[in-house]
Motif scaffolding. Structure first.
Motif, PDB file in Angstrom:
ATOM      1  N   TRP A  71      57.227  17.831   3.277  1.00 47.30           N
ATOM      2  CA  TRP A  71      58.541  16.923   4.608  1.00 47.30           C
ATOM      3  C   TRP A  71      59.374  18.002   4.733  1.00 47.30           C
ATOM      4  O   TRP A  71      59.857  17.841   6.105  1.00 47.30           O
ATOM      5  CB  TRP A  71      58.564  15.972   3.111  1.00 47.30           C
ATOM      6  CG  TRP A  71      59.244  14.904   3.954  1.00 47.30           C
ATOM      7  CD1 TRP A  71      59.859  13.850   5.179  1.00 47.30           C
ATOM      8  CD2 TRP A  71      61.185  15.059   4.159  1.00 47.30           C
ATOM      9  NE1 TRP A  71      60.402  13.509   5.163  1.00 47.30           N
ATOM     10  CE2 TRP A  71      61.311  14.070   4.353  1.00 47.30           C
ATOM     11  CE3 TRP A  71      61.903  15.948   3.718  1.00 47.30           C
ATOM     12  CZ2 TRP A  71      62.970  13.458   5.258  1.00 47.30           C
ATOM     13  CZ3 TRP A  71      63.650  15.425   3.558  1.00 47.30           C
ATOM     14  CH2 TRP A  71      64.115  14.276   3.894  1.00 47.30           C
ATOM     15  N   VAL A  72      60.083  18.934   3.767  1.00 45.49           N
ATOM     16  CA  VAL A  72      61.239  19.815   4.340  1.00 45.49           C
ATOM     17  C   VAL A  72      60.988  21.161   5.651  1.00 45.49           C
ATOM     18  O   VAL A  72      61.617  21.098   6.337  1.00 45.49           O
ATOM     19  CB  VAL A  72      61.766  20.735   2.894  1.00 45.49           C
ATOM     20  CG1 VAL A  72      62.204  21.520   3.475  1.00 45.49           C
ATOM     21  CG2 VAL A  72      62.122  19.482   1.474  1.00 45.49           C
ATOM     22  N   LEU A  74      56.134   8.811  -2.854  1.00 43.64           N
ATOM     23  CA  LEU A  74      57.174   8.670  -3.159  1.00 43.64           C
ATOM     24  C   LEU A  74      57.517   7.420  -4.176  1.00 43.64           C
ATOM     25  O   LEU A  74      57.840   7.246  -5.831  1.00 43.64           O
ATOM     26  CB  LEU A  74      58.676   8.905  -2.880  1.00 43.64           C
ATOM     27  CG  LEU A  74      59.522  10.456  -2.408  1.00 43.64           C
ATOM     28  CD1 LEU A  74      60.658  10.394  -2.012  1.00 43.64           C
ATOM     29  CD2 LEU A  74      59.316  11.610  -3.490  1.00 43.64           C
ATOM     30  N   THR A 115      56.989  17.489  -1.379  1.00 48.58           N
ATOM     31  CA  THR A 115      58.144  17.485  -1.194  1.00 48.58           C
ATOM     32  C   THR A 115      58.588  18.505   0.016  1.00 48.58           C
ATOM     33  O   THR A 115      59.394  18.922   1.168  1.00 48.58           O
ATOM     34  CB  THR A 115      58.754  17.537  -2.265  1.00 48.58           C
ATOM     35  OG1 THR A 115      59.343  16.330  -3.060  1.00 48.58           O
ATOM     36  CG2 THR A 115      61.035  17.287  -1.747  1.00 48.58           C
ATOM     37  N   VAL A 116      58.004  19.884  -0.106  1.00 47.49           N
ATOM     38  CA  VAL A 116      57.689  20.704   0.203  1.00 47.49           C
ATOM     39  C   VAL A 116      57.429  20.995   1.400  1.00 47.49           C
ATOM     40  O   VAL A 116      57.750  21.447   3.215  1.00 47.49           O
ATOM     41  CB  VAL A 116      57.404  21.880  -0.672  1.00 47.49           C
ATOM     42  CG1 VAL A 116      57.303  23.296   0.319  1.00 47.49           C
ATOM     43  CG2 VAL A 116      57.962  22.474  -1.593  1.00 47.49           C
ATOM     44  N   THR A 164      57.653  10.958   7.586  1.00 49.72           N
ATOM     45  CA  THR A 164      58.820  10.497   6.638  1.00 49.72           C
ATOM     46  C   THR A 164      58.507   9.026   5.494  1.00 49.72           C
ATOM     47  O   THR A 164      58.501   8.509   4.989  1.00 49.72           O
ATOM     48  CB  THR A 164      59.628   9.949   7.293  1.00 49.72           C
ATOM     49  OG1 THR A 164      60.652  11.249   8.113  1.00 49.72           O
ATOM     50  CG2 THR A 164      61.004   9.396   6.216  1.00 49.72           C
ATOM     51  N   ILE A 196      54.323  15.805  -6.313  1.00 45.09           N
ATOM     52  CA  ILE A 196      55.366  15.989  -5.811  1.00 45.09           C
ATOM     53  C   ILE A 196      56.369  16.273  -5.456  1.00 45.09           C
ATOM     54  O   ILE A 196      56.864  16.645  -4.349  1.00 45.09           O
ATOM     55  CB  ILE A 196      56.805  14.769  -7.171  1.00 45.09           C
ATOM     56  CG1 ILE A 196      56.163  13.442  -7.222  1.00 45.09           C
ATOM     57  CG2 ILE A 196      58.257  14.879  -6.579  1.00 45.09           C
ATOM     58  CD1 ILE A 196      56.448  12.530  -6.288  1.00 45.09           C
ATOM     59  N   GLY A 197      56.024  17.771  -6.153  1.00 41.42           N
ATOM     60  CA  GLY A 197      56.931  19.180  -5.849  1.00 41.42           C
ATOM     61  C   GLY A 197      56.049  19.605  -4.023  1.00 41.42           C
ATOM     62  O   GLY A 197      56.694  19.776  -2.994  1.00 41.42           O
ATOM     63  N   TYR A 200      55.875  10.179   3.275  1.00 36.88           N
ATOM     64  CA  TYR A 200      56.307  10.648   2.411  1.00 36.88           C
ATOM     65  C   TYR A 200      57.188   9.822   1.348  1.00 36.88           C
ATOM     66  O   TYR A 200      56.863   9.990  -0.452  1.00 36.88           O
ATOM     67  CB  TYR A 200      57.810  11.784   2.544  1.00 36.88           C
ATOM     68  CG  TYR A 200      58.188  12.404   1.820  1.00 36.88           C
ATOM     69  CD1 TYR A 200      58.252  12.854   0.423  1.00 36.88           C
ATOM     70  CD2 TYR A 200      59.961  12.268   1.468  1.00 36.88           C
ATOM     71  CE1 TYR A 200      58.476  13.623   0.361  1.00 36.88           C
ATOM     72  CE2 TYR A 200      60.778  12.680   0.332  1.00 36.88           C
ATOM     73  CZ  TYR A 200      60.051  13.624  -0.361  1.00 36.88           C
ATOM     74  OH  TYR A 200      61.217  14.014  -1.577  1.00 36.88           O
TER      75      TYR A 200
END
Length: 243
Positions: free
Chosen positions: A80-81, A190, A77-78, A183, A73-74, A186
């Motif tokens: 995607w950011v 999730l 997320t990184v 997106t 997940i981390g 991602y």
């Protein structure tokens, strides 16, 4: 013989049964097996872990290995950011990561001559032939299954599948118009790490609601089939040629 006080105490204790709200842990195995199970999204004898394929992947999605699940997940997320918020590009990210890794290893390997230590042990990574063949076989089986399904729908043999695929593609197109592909991936990751564990936790309530929704959909489909779909002319299915 028991006295009147003991008989009154025994009579005051209500008899419990699985139907009176006793959990499966406290009820006897025979009582749990005899209990009506009703509608099940995954089938009568299929667990969430088994539906996810079992093994390490299912453990990660069901958060049995919390460190790996949190790392996935981390990491996602990184990424995607970086791509969506910072507006980084994939090719630039790969190039910068490779530049940094090669520079560190190169300097480390040359510095060992002066500090008199062993050079870094860089493992030799190779893709085995068995792994490549297994991946190709799995992809081939899934692609052939999808092609057979599309052919069956195109021939008009299964109207229910046709309507389901049309609705699914329409929903996918609407989602695609609201967000980009990254997106969407991602959000999918999730959901894979939240929906299975939530369903595993509240399976009884979800199955009960899904059973009611399924019964209502079947009722509405029967009405639609009687009034509209049954009047649509269909081509007869072709007999398969025998060898």
């Amino acid at each position: 013989m028991a006295g009147p006080a003991e008989e009154t105490a025994v009579a005051a204790v209500p008899a419990t049964s699985p139907a009176d709200g006793v959990s499966e842990e406290t009820a006897s195995p025979a009582a749990v097996a005899a209990r009506p199970r009703g509608f099940r999204l995954l089938g009568e004898d299929k667990s969430v872990h088994k539906a996810l394929g079992g093994g390490k992947t299912a453990d990660v999605l069901l958060w049995k290995d919390k460190k790996i699940s949190a790392a996935v997940i981390g990491g996602v997320t990184v990424l995607w950011v970086l791509f969506e918020v910072v507006d980084y590009h994939l090719l630039a990210l790969i190039s910068h990561v490779l530049i940094g890794a090669l520079a560190i290893l190169f300097l480390w390997s040359n510095a060992t001559v002066f500090i008199k230590k062993s050079p870094p042990d860089v493992p030799e990574v190779q893709i085995s032939e068995d792994l490549a063949v297994n991946i190709a076989r799995a992809l081939r089986a899934d692609i052939n299954k999808a092609l057979r399904l599309l052919r069956e729908i195109a021939l008009g043999h299964d109207l229910m599948k046709f309507l389901g695929v049309i609705v699914a593609l329409w929903i996918l197109s609407e989602i695609g118009s609201l967000c980009d592909f990254l997106t969407l991936i991602y959000a999918g990751v999730l959901m894979l790490h939240t929906v299975p564990i939530l369903y595993h936790k509240y399976q009884e309530k979800v199955d009960d609601f899904a059973g009611k929704a399924h019964a209502e959909l079947c009722k509405q489909y029967q009405v639609l089939d009687a009034k509209v779909l049954s009047k649509i002319p269909r081509s007869p299915p072709k007999d398969k040629k025998q060898n």
